[in-house]
Write a protein that holds these residues in place. Structure first.
Motif, PDB file in Angstrom:
ATOM      1  N   UNK A 228      15.170   2.796  42.073  1.00 31.51           N
ATOM      2  CA  UNK A 228      15.387   1.582  42.865  1.00 31.51           C
ATOM      3  C   UNK A 228      14.234   0.612  42.867  1.00 31.51           C
ATOM      4  N   UNK A 229      13.314   0.722  41.904  1.00 33.80           N
ATOM      5  CA  UNK A 229      12.165  -0.173  41.857  1.00 33.80           C
ATOM      6  C   UNK A 229      12.495  -1.439  41.062  1.00 33.80           C
ATOM      7  N   UNK A 230      12.017  -2.547  41.579  1.00 30.71           N
ATOM      8  CA  UNK A 230      12.270  -3.831  40.929  1.00 30.71           C
ATOM      9  C   UNK A 230      11.254  -4.049  39.813  1.00 30.71           C
ATOM     10  N   UNK A 231      11.759  -4.209  38.598  1.00 28.48           N
ATOM     11  CA  UNK A 231      10.869  -4.300  37.443  1.00 28.48           C
ATOM     12  C   UNK A 231       9.898  -5.463  37.507  1.00 28.48           C
ATOM     13  N   UNK A 232      10.347  -6.600  38.041  1.00 28.71           N
ATOM     14  CA  UNK A 232       9.490  -7.783  38.027  1.00 28.71           C
ATOM     15  C   UNK A 232       8.339  -7.681  39.024  1.00 28.71           C
ATOM     16  N   UNK A 233       8.403  -6.706  39.924  1.00 28.83           N
ATOM     17  CA  UNK A 233       7.306  -6.543  40.880  1.00 28.83           C
ATOM     18  C   UNK A 233       6.651  -5.172  40.744  1.00 28.83           C
ATOM     19  N   UNK A 234       6.900  -4.509  39.629  1.00 28.84           N
ATOM     20  CA  UNK A 234       6.323  -3.173  39.461  1.00 28.84           C
ATOM     21  C   UNK A 234       6.277  -2.813  37.983  1.00 28.84           C
ATOM     22  N   UNK A 235       6.975  -1.742  37.664  1.00 27.98           N
ATOM     23  CA  UNK A 235       7.014  -1.277  36.273  1.00 27.98           C
ATOM     24  C   UNK A 235       8.050  -2.103  35.532  1.00 27.98           C
ATOM     25  N   UNK A 236       7.593  -2.899  34.563  1.00 24.89           N
ATOM     26  CA  UNK A 236       8.492  -3.788  33.834  1.00 24.89           C
ATOM     27  C   UNK A 236       9.639  -3.010  33.194  1.00 24.89           C
ATOM     28  N   UNK A 237      10.809  -3.626  33.168  1.00 26.58           N
ATOM     29  CA  UNK A 237      11.973  -2.957  32.606  1.00 26.58           C
ATOM     30  C   UNK A 237      11.728  -2.658  31.125  1.00 26.58           C
ATOM     31  N   UNK A 238      11.889  -1.428  30.765  1.00 29.02           N
ATOM     32  CA  UNK A 238      11.689  -0.884  29.414  1.00 29.02           C
ATOM     33  C   UNK A 238      10.233  -0.976  28.952  1.00 29.02           C
ATOM     34  N   UNK A 239       9.311  -1.128  29.900  1.00 26.48           N
ATOM     35  CA  UNK A 239       7.904  -1.143  29.508  1.00 26.48           C
ATOM     36  C   UNK A 239       7.452   0.241  29.066  1.00 26.48           C
ATOM     37  N   UNK A 240       8.332   1.237  29.213  1.00 23.80           N
ATOM     38  CA  UNK A 240       7.966   2.562  28.707  1.00 23.80           C
ATOM     39  C   UNK A 240       7.772   2.564  27.192  1.00 23.80           C
ATOM     40  N   UNK A 241       8.242   1.496  26.540  1.00 27.18           N
ATOM     41  CA  UNK A 241       8.045   1.418  25.089  1.00 27.18           C
ATOM     42  C   UNK A 241       6.904   0.473  24.702  1.00 27.18           C
ATOM     43  N   UNK A 242       6.192  -0.062  25.686  1.00 23.34           N
ATOM     44  CA  UNK A 242       5.095  -0.999  25.393  1.00 23.34           C
ATOM     45  C   UNK A 242       4.013  -0.385  24.500  1.00 23.34           C
TER      46      UNK A 242
END
Lengths: 271, 494
Positions: free
Chosen positions: B299-313
């Motif tokens: 339930x975490x909002x990507x734009x204010x925390x862990x970016x969406x799909x940033x697991x592949x950064x």
């Protein structure tokens, strides 16, 4: 300096219009001053600037003066298919971001019963404005929250609304109503008194008579009551009333704008 | 000597069988098989390998109400929520089951596995929507009833314009019947990663301008993200609804059954684990795969925390020399797709739930991650009822195989479609009775996509590429070929 430039341009346009138009159709030249509060109806123009997410510009031409305003800062942005009521204060600001005289604060109300031909301008060298999270936003549930400490005070909370609507405006009205409801719940308030207001007194804007329907006052109050219900406040402690011919108020959510301050709901939270 | 011969024969048999089977034969899990659901199970697909994790260890499914048949059709929950298909159901599995078991398989039960229950059972044409598009019939009462069962007075009329299945005009099953229903046809949603689906990131539904909906049973708020049309709000209500409508089980599930199903469903996590080159999606610093999902906060909002799909950064500069150039290129493509998903802006117009009533403006310039904003899942943190146009004209692709309804708004017109709307599936409006909700469909998890084609609520995108191409058309994005490839590679890695 840039503001003066735009006023000059606007004035020049007006003079030309005034000269060209027949005498009976002449429009009295009105050139806005910095600090002036303006109110007009127009069809919005979208300028497709791209400085990242939510960076497009919204412009509105005040037909009475020919001034093109930058109305991007409104919490409610326009819908290019419908006319908008613009209410804002003229400030000196960066006109190179969007290409219009800046209104700040500014409120836009979409007039769904008035259609417009959608119009989009290219960026034309204007930069747009990088998005930053509005300061009035509801924080996520997973963030820790500070609870009020006793002794609890009676507090009043004013919730702003767009013209003619009972929708809780995202990242403006929701911020205030969330604060109000949470306060009522946190202190286990003995009573909450809701008063819904509607600006039913007619005003003339851009040649149109505007007035909010009387029943809107109650609908707004009912929305506030529904917030209380859904967030778990007992409704048997809620008193609701409606008031038309709303007077100007000093509510924070209107940011000092006159007419928007009439359109509100007040929640009086009593410990 | 005999042992050698036997081993040789077995080898020949295995090789022969492998050649005879399709490359990705589905591991079908039939109702009541009584297998042990393993703690970790890997399933191959055309994009690599899907992994399904069961937290807290394996489960003996004998007698378990998710796996045992309930009701007269012989179906269990697992029938339409197959582990190999990311706990959803792929078209490939449906076809395989038709080929191997035929119409007698419980999957093809007439109640929803046929285009309409009164069509001749067993004839392929009677099941064409399931066999050609992966669609089950969903019958919604008309007029709708609210979550507490109370009748809603809708602010629009429904007329059937085109009825290829015959079900909407059927005197037994359709609108003219004594018990009027609207039949729409939808894909099953995955029963996995549910802590994300049920998570409440914020207390409000900005698309309604109200706090989150309340569970009528408990009076507590719920996420509103559970079903395509939000017709039920809790897992418990969903179980009852599915048991009745899909299994034909009209007794009430017992509290013990509900608890066991709930326990299982909340423990299942799934995501793609390896890409098509056999490269682990959690290698080289990346954090793909389901293990991360099981361990993370939902339930975490990507734009204010862990970016969406940033697991592949970490793969944006895949400089690991131990990786082959081919693998490195695919890693980089996935990472570019993830960044594009988060940052590539385009003009979004006339989408209810986005352009109205939130006040974002119509149009607005934003990214995929505007709506697909939940970290690690790509759902909407707020209740995600959004109209992408996949079911509604003029944006929907041609769908002559589906019913077409004319919606006439009696009160205020729809903010983007006007007073008269043509739609194959009114979506959320079938729950709320509001014309303004026509076409809105709840966003779903983007995990395990590789295993569960086709896509969109009505299965109109056969492949991940067709998903991207739909968006490209719908919003005139102008993706380059490279951008399309990157996004497809990303989605196949989720």
């Amino acid at each position: 300096m840039q503001g003066r430039f735009w006023r000059f341009v606007a004035a020049a346009v007006l003079v030309n219009v005034a000269v060209a138009a027949p005498a009976e159709q002449q429009i009295k030249p009105v050139v806005e001053q910095v600090g002036e509060e303006v109110r007009f109806i127009t069809c919005p123009i979208y300028r497709d600037t791209d400085a990242g997410r939510k960076s497009g510009c919204w412009l509105g031409d005040r037909r009475e003066t020919g001034t093109r305003f930058d109305i991007t800062g409104s919490p409610t942005k326009p819908d290019w298919n419908h006319a908008v009521l613009v209410e804002g204060r003229v400030v000196e600001g960066d006109t190179q971001q969007c290409g219009g005289v800046l209104l700040e604060p500014v409120r836009v109300s979409v007039l769904h019963d008035q259609n417009c031909t959608r119009h989009m301008l290219p960026a034309e060298g204007f930069t747009g404005r990088r998005f930053s999270l509005p300061t009035r936003n509801i924080r996520p549930l997973y963030e820790p929250r500070e609870l009020p400490k006793p002794p609890y005070q009676e507090k009043s909370f004013d919730i702003p609304f767009d013209f003619g609507r009972d929708y809780i405006v995202y990242q403006l009205s929701d911020y205030y109503i969330d604060k109000a409801v949470k306060y009522a719940i946190d202190i286990d308030a003995s009573r909450v008194e809701i008063t819904g207001y509607a600006a039913t007194t007619p005003t003339t804007v851009s040649g149109q008579t505007l007035r909010e329907p009387a029943e809107l006052a109650l609908r707004r109050a009912e929305v506030a009551r529904e917030w209380l219900r859904r967030m778990g406040y007992p409704l048997d402690r809620v008193k609701i009333r409606a008031q038309t011919k709303a007077k100007v108020s000093d509510m924070e959510g209107a940011d000092g704008l006159t007419e928007p301050s009439r359109r509100r709901v007040t929640l009086r939270v009593i410990p | 000597m005999q042992g050698v011969v036997v081993r040789a024969l077995l080898t020949v048999m295995v090789v022969t069988m492998a050649l005879a089977m399709p490359a990705y034969a589905r591991d079908w899990w039939g109702a009541g098989e009584g297998r042990v659901f393993p703690a970790v199970a890997d399933f191959p697909n055309e994009h690599g390998t899907l992994r399904v994790l069961l937290q807290d260890g394996p489960l003996d499914t004998r007698g378990h109400p998710f796996f045992e048949p309930l009701g007269p059709h012989g179906r269990a929950c697992v029938t339409c929520h197959q582990p190999a298909d990311a706990m959803s159901l792929s078209l490939a599995s449906i076809r395989q089951q038709w080929q191997t078991a035929g119409a007698r398989d419980p999957l093809f039960a007439p109640i929803d596995g046929a285009n309409c229950p009164d069509l001749p059972h067993g004839e392929r044409d009677s099941h064409s929507l399931l066999l050609d598009h992966g669609l089950f019939r969903i019958a919604r009462p008309w007029p709708p009833r609210d979550h507490a069962g109370k009748a809603i007075k809708p602010d629009f009329d429904v007329d059937v314009i085109h009825d290829p299945t015959g079900c909407n005009l059927s005197p037994r099953w359709g609108l003219p019947s004594d018990d009027p229903h609207v039949s729409v046809y939808r894909r099953p949603r995955p029963v996995a990663n549910l802590k994300y689906v049920l998570a409440m990131g914020f207390a409000i539904d900005g698309k309604r301008g109200l706090p989150l909906p309340l569970d009528p049973d408990t009076g507590k708020p719920v996420s509103g993200n559970l079903m395509a049309d939000s017709r039920v709000l809790t897992l418990k209500a969903q179980m009852h609804d599915a048991a009745r409508s899909h299994l034909g089980f009209f007794e009430r599930l017992t509290p013990a059954q509900i608890e066991r199903i709930n326990d299982f469903e909340m423990r299942v996590f799934t995501a793609q684990q390896q890409n098509r080159l056999g490269d682990s999606l959690d290698a080289g610093g990346a954090e793909g795969g389901p293990a991360k999902l099981a361990d993370s906060e939902p339930g975490r909002l990507g734009s204010q925390g862990i970016g969406v799909w940033s697991e592949f950064a970490p793969w944006e500069r895949a400089d690991d020399s131990s990786v082959t150039p081919e693998r490195r290129a695919l890693r980089e493509s996935i990472a570019r797709g993830a960044r594009s998903f988060r940052e590539r802006t385009f003009l979004i117009a006339d989408s209810r739930g986005v352009n109205s009533p939130m006040g974002f403006g119509n149009p607005m310039r934003d990214r995929c991650a505007l709506c697909h904003n939940m970290s690690q899942m790509g759902m909407d943190v707020a209740p995600g009822q959004v109209d992408l146009g996949t079911t509604t004209q003029p944006f929907a692709d041609q769908q002559p195989h589906l019913p077409l309804f004319r919606i006439t708004c009696k009160g205020e017109p729809h903010p983007h479609y006007g007073r008269v709307i043509h739609t194959h599936d009114p979506g959320y409006a079938l729950t709320t009775g509001r014309c303004a909700d026509v076409g809105r469909i709840t966003l779903q998890s983007l995990r395990g996509l590789a295993a569960r084609a086709p896509y969109f609520v009505n299965g109109t995108a056969s492949t991940l590429r067709e998903v991207v191409e739909y968006y490209d058309r719908r919003y005139s994005i102008g993706y380059t070929e490279q951008e399309i490839e990157d996004l497809v590679n990303l989605m196949s890695a989720l």
